[in-house]
Design a protein around this motif. Sequence first.
Motif, PDB file in Angstrom:
ATOM      1  N   PRO A  14     -17.664  27.051 111.622  1.00 42.34           N
ATOM      2  CA  PRO A  14     -18.083  26.104 110.583  1.00 42.34           C
ATOM      3  C   PRO A  14     -19.520  26.363 110.133  1.00 42.34           C
ATOM      4  O   PRO A  14     -20.406  26.611 110.941  1.00 42.34           O
ATOM      5  CB  PRO A  14     -17.966  24.745 111.287  1.00 42.34           C
ATOM      6  CG  PRO A  14     -17.018  24.976 112.411  1.00 42.34           C
ATOM      7  CD  PRO A  14     -17.235  26.384 112.859  1.00 42.34           C
ATOM      8  N   VAL A  15     -19.737  26.311 108.842  1.00 39.80           N
ATOM      9  CA  VAL A  15     -21.065  26.505 108.269  1.00 39.80           C
ATOM     10  C   VAL A  15     -21.510  25.202 107.624  1.00 39.80           C
ATOM     11  O   VAL A  15     -20.859  24.710 106.716  1.00 39.80           O
ATOM     12  CB  VAL A  15     -21.049  27.624 107.208  1.00 39.80           C
ATOM     13  CG1 VAL A  15     -22.426  27.773 106.575  1.00 39.80           C
ATOM     14  CG2 VAL A  15     -20.620  28.940 107.831  1.00 39.80           C
ATOM     15  N   PRO A  16     -22.611  24.614 108.102  1.00 36.34           N
ATOM     16  CA  PRO A  16     -23.078  23.380 107.465  1.00 36.34           C
ATOM     17  C   PRO A  16     -23.500  23.662 106.035  1.00 36.34           C
ATOM     18  O   PRO A  16     -23.911  24.779 105.711  1.00 36.34           O
ATOM     19  CB  PRO A  16     -24.285  22.983 108.331  1.00 36.34           C
ATOM     20  CG  PRO A  16     -24.721  24.239 108.998  1.00 36.34           C
ATOM     21  CD  PRO A  16     -23.479  25.055 109.195  1.00 36.34           C
ATOM     22  N   PRO A  17     -23.367  22.691 105.156  1.00 38.67           N
ATOM     23  CA  PRO A  17     -23.785  22.912 103.774  1.00 38.67           C
ATOM     24  C   PRO A  17     -25.278  23.176 103.693  1.00 38.67           C
ATOM     25  O   PRO A  17     -26.057  22.610 104.463  1.00 38.67           O
ATOM     26  CB  PRO A  17     -23.412  21.596 103.081  1.00 38.67           C
ATOM     27  CG  PRO A  17     -23.383  20.576 104.173  1.00 38.67           C
ATOM     28  CD  PRO A  17     -22.903  21.319 105.391  1.00 38.67           C
ATOM     29  N   LEU A  18     -25.654  24.056 102.770  1.00 36.65           N
ATOM     30  CA  LEU A  18     -27.071  24.327 102.578  1.00 36.65           C
ATOM     31  C   LEU A  18     -27.710  23.154 101.853  1.00 36.65           C
ATOM     32  O   LEU A  18     -27.180  22.654 100.867  1.00 36.65           O
ATOM     33  CB  LEU A  18     -27.266  25.598 101.753  1.00 36.65           C
ATOM     34  CG  LEU A  18     -26.815  26.910 102.399  1.00 36.65           C
ATOM     35  CD1 LEU A  18     -27.171  28.082 101.494  1.00 36.65           C
ATOM     36  CD2 LEU A  18     -27.468  27.101 103.751  1.00 36.65           C
ATOM     37  N   ARG A 261     -25.918  32.396 106.705  1.00 38.19           N
ATOM     38  CA  ARG A 261     -25.794  31.609 107.922  1.00 38.19           C
ATOM     39  C   ARG A 261     -27.167  31.167 108.436  1.00 38.19           C
ATOM     40  O   ARG A 261     -27.348  30.035 108.888  1.00 38.19           O
ATOM     41  CB  ARG A 261     -25.064  32.411 108.991  1.00 38.19           C
ATOM     42  CG  ARG A 261     -24.871  31.676 110.303  1.00 38.19           C
ATOM     43  CD  ARG A 261     -24.013  30.438 110.121  1.00 38.19           C
ATOM     44  NE  ARG A 261     -23.731  29.790 111.401  1.00 38.19           N
ATOM     45  CZ  ARG A 261     -23.191  28.584 111.522  1.00 38.19           C
ATOM     46  NH1 ARG A 261     -22.869  27.901 110.447  1.00 38.19           N
ATOM     47  NH2 ARG A 261     -22.967  28.061 112.698  1.00 38.19           N
ATOM     48  N   ALA A 262     -28.158  32.068 108.382  1.00 32.69           N
ATOM     49  CA  ALA A 262     -29.502  31.717 108.848  1.00 32.69           C
ATOM     50  C   ALA A 262     -30.080  30.564 108.040  1.00 32.69           C
ATOM     51  O   ALA A 262     -30.720  29.661 108.588  1.00 32.69           O
ATOM     52  CB  ALA A 262     -30.411  32.944 108.765  1.00 32.69           C
ATOM     53  N   ALA A 263     -29.855  30.584 106.734  1.00 34.32           N
ATOM     54  CA  ALA A 263     -30.323  29.480 105.897  1.00 34.32           C
ATOM     55  C   ALA A 263     -29.604  28.180 106.257  1.00 34.32           C
ATOM     56  O   ALA A 263     -30.220  27.113 106.311  1.00 34.32           O
ATOM     57  CB  ALA A 263     -30.121  29.824 104.427  1.00 34.32           C
ATOM     58  N   ALA A 264     -28.312  28.274 106.504  1.00 32.45           N
ATOM     59  CA  ALA A 264     -27.552  27.071 106.873  1.00 32.45           C
ATOM     60  C   ALA A 264     -28.062  26.461 108.169  1.00 32.45           C
ATOM     61  O   ALA A 264     -27.997  25.242 108.367  1.00 32.45           O
ATOM     62  CB  ALA A 264     -26.067  27.412 106.997  1.00 32.45           C
ATOM     63  N   LEU A 265     -28.614  27.300 109.044  1.00 33.73           N
ATOM     64  CA  LEU A 265     -29.149  26.833 110.328  1.00 33.73           C
ATOM     65  C   LEU A 265     -30.647  26.551 110.261  1.00 33.73           C
ATOM     66  O   LEU A 265     -31.292  26.372 111.289  1.00 33.73           O
ATOM     67  CB  LEU A 265     -28.854  27.877 111.416  1.00 33.73           C
ATOM     68  CG  LEU A 265     -27.371  28.054 111.754  1.00 33.73           C
ATOM     69  CD1 LEU A 265     -27.166  29.239 112.690  1.00 33.73           C
ATOM     70  CD2 LEU A 265     -26.799  26.788 112.382  1.00 33.73           C
ATOM     71  N   ASP A 292     -34.493  29.029  99.277  1.00 38.08           N
ATOM     72  CA  ASP A 292     -35.519  28.147  99.832  1.00 38.08           C
ATOM     73  C   ASP A 292     -35.985  28.624 101.206  1.00 38.08           C
ATOM     74  O   ASP A 292     -37.111  28.333 101.624  1.00 38.08           O
ATOM     75  CB  ASP A 292     -34.974  26.720  99.991  1.00 38.08           C
ATOM     76  CG  ASP A 292     -34.831  25.976  98.678  1.00 38.08           C
ATOM     77  OD1 ASP A 292     -35.111  26.581  97.626  1.00 38.08           O
ATOM     78  OD2 ASP A 292     -34.429  24.802  98.717  1.00 38.08           O
ATOM     79  N   TYR A 293     -35.132  29.338 101.898  1.00 36.90           N
ATOM     80  CA  TYR A 293     -35.390  29.721 103.285  1.00 36.90           C
ATOM     81  C   TYR A 293     -35.932  31.142 103.407  1.00 36.90           C
ATOM     82  O   TYR A 293     -36.200  31.606 104.517  1.00 36.90           O
ATOM     83  CB  TYR A 293     -34.085  29.580 104.089  1.00 36.90           C
ATOM     84  CG  TYR A 293     -33.606  28.152 104.121  1.00 36.90           C
ATOM     85  CD1 TYR A 293     -33.972  27.299 105.153  1.00 36.90           C
ATOM     86  CD2 TYR A 293     -32.837  27.631 103.080  1.00 36.90           C
ATOM     87  CE1 TYR A 293     -33.572  25.974 105.164  1.00 36.90           C
ATOM     88  CE2 TYR A 293     -32.439  26.302 103.079  1.00 36.90           C
ATOM     89  CZ  TYR A 293     -32.808  25.481 104.124  1.00 36.90           C
ATOM     90  OH  TYR A 293     -32.427  24.166 104.122  1.00 36.90           O
TER      91      TYR A 293
END
Length: 368
Positions: A14-18, A261-265, A292-293
């Motif tokens: 699962p990937v949280p929304p950005l 994925r890194a941005a999502a985290l 943004d990240y």
Amino acid sequence: MTPLSLGSDLFAVPVPPLVPAGSTLPAAVQHRIDTKTKPLGALGQLEDLARQTCLVQQTLTPTLQRPHLVVFAADHGIAAEGVSPYPAEVTGQMVRNFAAGGAAINVFCRQHGLTLQVINAGVASDLTDVPGVRDARVGAGTRSFLHQAAMSEAECQQALNAGAAIINELHAAGCNVVGFGEMGIGNTSSAAVLLHVLTGQPLAHCVGRGTGLDDAGLQRKLAVLAQAVAAHPEVSASNPLQMLATFGGFEIAQLCGAMYRAAALRMLVLVDGFIVSAALLVAARLEPTVLDYCVFCTQSAEAGHRHLLAALGARPLLQLGLRLGEGTGCALAYPLVQSAVAFLNEMASFESAGVSTATAEASAAEAR
């Protein structure tokens, strides 16, 4: 080709929304920066970098924990069409050099305290005997997109998932800042075409000398890539993942999945040169908030990179004429990220140092 889609099945986990990095705290962050013992804006881009790091981490006291540099390596079928002066075997040879600690990126990572991780995303040669290289191999290099799509839909999804999985592990181990590099003979061709098809920039502005083509070689590369683009009229710029599967590389797809994925985290993402920026362009067309990240570390000497940076609205920290790849721009820029965090956390404020501000001095003069 059936269009690829961005949905819950894009990643195996699962990937949280950005969410925009600056959704909270911006006023407090700016106040913290402005009240340091310096004139307003006197630290230039370091202030922008400090602000961004605070917003990414959602704190007024950011930290840089377990910094990593991840290099993804893969071969490209388009290299067989004479677009590079180096043979494809160099990709595997350079991965062995990374593993042995002898490349530029090894030197700079050691110098600046970055942990280097090397990923076999799809190198044609056998690297199973090389210690220290992570096997995430999707295949023995992509196919030549002069004749067919570089990878299948399934291979593209596998590569995206593999990149995301690597970031999951780093994040779980406490890493909150990660830089990205690449290695792959022929990958400037993939990056140039992705820039062209996703932005409409003329192909001649996107194609450069790569690993050192002479004038005749550059013209051949341009002609081959123009023919390759014409061979895929079914591909639509409105479908970035279809573009990635058609013209990309396994390392470019893994980079795309990893950065998303890194941005999502909510990790700080350090972006290297032309190839990594092309992977980010795909990710940003899927979800612009990923930018943004991202800290843009360098403007490469490769011809198309300035156009790519313009398309991303980016202002790089360094302009050193680099064109090596490997993540070298990230490693060289990382001390600037450290300095931005250090001044924010350690520099005195006007109040704590007992230093009068320009505004206070002006008010006192008026009172007199």
